[in-house]
Enzyme design. Structure first.
Site, PDB file in Angstrom:
ATOM      1  N   ASP A 126       0.830  -1.204   0.000  1.00  8.27           N
ATOM      2  CA  ASP A 126       0.000   0.000   0.000  1.00  8.27           C
ATOM      3  C   ASP A 126       0.867   1.257   0.000  1.00  8.27           C
ATOM      4  O   ASP A 126       0.696   2.160  -0.823  1.00  8.27           O
ATOM      5  CB  ASP A 126      -0.949   0.001   1.202  1.00  8.27           C
ATOM      6  N   TYR A 127       1.840   1.305   0.895  1.00  6.98           N
ATOM      7  CA  TYR A 127       2.680   2.501   1.042  1.00  6.98           C
ATOM      8  C   TYR A 127       3.519   2.759  -0.208  1.00  6.98           C
ATOM      9  O   TYR A 127       3.552   3.877  -0.734  1.00  6.98           O
ATOM     10  CB  TYR A 127       3.579   2.328   2.264  1.00  6.98           C
ATOM     11  N   SER A 128       4.214   1.733  -0.678  1.00 10.83           N
ATOM     12  CA  SER A 128       5.070   1.896  -1.851  1.00 10.83           C
ATOM     13  C   SER A 128       4.251   2.327  -3.063  1.00 10.83           C
ATOM     14  O   SER A 128       4.644   3.235  -3.803  1.00 10.83           O
ATOM     15  CB  SER A 128       5.814   0.593  -2.142  1.00 10.83           C
ATOM     16  N   SER A 159       1.486   3.951  -3.045  1.00  8.29           N
ATOM     17  CA  SER A 159       1.037   5.335  -2.864  1.00  8.29           C
ATOM     18  C   SER A 159       2.176   6.322  -3.132  1.00  8.29           C
ATOM     19  O   SER A 159       1.943   7.419  -3.659  1.00  8.29           O
ATOM     20  CB  SER A 159       0.490   5.540  -1.444  1.00  8.29           C
ATOM     21  N   LYS A 160       3.407   5.926  -2.804  1.00  9.55           N
ATOM     22  CA  LYS A 160       4.534   6.817  -3.044  1.00  9.55           C
ATOM     23  C   LYS A 160       4.942   6.827  -4.516  1.00  9.55           C
ATOM     24  O   LYS A 160       5.410   7.853  -5.025  1.00  9.55           O
ATOM     25  CB  LYS A 160       5.711   6.432  -2.139  1.00  9.55           C
TER      26      LYS A 160
END
Length: 291
Positions: free
Chosen positions: A162-164, A166-167
């Site tokens: 999710d984080y990667s 989103s970045k």
């Protein structure tokens, strides 16, 4: 062919807005902007008390600041706060989109709500804030849009689906915005910052295999680097410098790229992840710069 360059956005005399400024690098950038002569600093954070504390600290040091309680995942909240900022100061010259969250969960453990919240804070908030403040910058043909992304937006990392993602979206957003502004002849500046792990509590428990090349970054150094890049007119800043190598490595065949990232321990950095702890228990890795 002459290179097109945006105008530099000096911090001295500028109205600076930082999201997620109640702690971590957001707080350091807000205080640092005031110390560099900003006309006013707008402190946005989901934690009203933290935002007020940072604003009071800036004013204690002789600067001008105001605090807003803002959840950047809430469009109505962003719109209301943006209108209040413009009513108070008339403009925003430098917008620093710093707010962010991470779950640190394995893909199989991740819920749809986890993914949606991550994208609401890390991605969709960029559209909300920029939509409110970019028109004034374009009209003045001056200003800076700063996106605090991540090195995880340059290469995928285990336990960051999710984080990667989103970045990666944050990097793509800024690159597309830069392209659009350049194509239209606007001199508004954009900067995307892609730091490795920062020692703010967001990624408690992460480890780096090669600290000499890929150290866990000190918050004060990252904050100073971002402000330096704004003043120099940089359009991309990857921290530490060695992490720029990933931009070249991406050209390698996938099996070779994977072998190199494994050799540097990139995929194992999250193995000991605990996230920010509150009351003796992990708080889902919620980033202290969240707004």
């Amino acid at each position: 062919m002459a290179l097109f360059r945006p105008a530099k956005a000096p911090i001295r005399g500028a109205v600076v807005l930082v999201t997620g400024a109640g702690s971590g690098i957001g707080e350091l950038m807000a205080v640092g902007a005031a110390q560099r002569g900003a006309k006013a600093v707008c402190v946005w954070d989901v934690d009203a008390a933290a935002a007020s504390r940072v604003a009071h600290e800036i004013e204690r040091r002789g600067g001008t600041a105001r605090a807003w309680r803002v959840d950047v995942a809430d469009g109505h909240c962003v719109d209301a706060a943006a209108a209040s900022v413009l009513a108070a100061f008339g403009r925003v010259d430098i917008l620093v989109n710093n707010a962010g969250i991470v779950t640190g969960k394995r893909f199989a453990e991740m819920t749809e709500d986890d993914v949606e919240r991550t994208f609401q804070v890390n991605v969709f908030s960029l559209y909300r804030t920029v939509r409110r403040f970019l028109p004034g910058m374009v009209e003045r043909d001056r200003g800076s849009i700063v996106t605090i992304a991540s090195a995880a937006g340059l290469v995928g990392v285990a336990r960051q689906a999710d984080y990667s993602a989103s970045k990666f979206a944050a990097v793509g957003f800024t690159e597309s915005l830069r392209s659009e502004l350049r194509h239209s002849g606007s001199h508004v500046h954009t900067l995307v910052v892609a730091p490795y792990y920062i020692d703010t509590g967001m990624f408690d428990g992460v480890r780096t295999r090669v600290p000499l090349l890929l150290p866990i970054l000190k918050p004060a150094k990252v904050a100073d680097a971002v402000l330096d890049s704004v003043e120099r007119g940089d359009q991309r800043r990857v921290l530490p410098r060695f992490a720029n190598a990933v931009l070249t490595l991406k050209a390698l065949p996938v099996p070779l790229l994977d072998a190199v990232t494994e050799a540097f321990g990139v995929s194992s950095t999250m193995d000991g992840f605990t996230g920010r702890r509150r009351g003796g228990r992990a708080a889902g890795g919620e980033e202290p710069r969240r707004s």
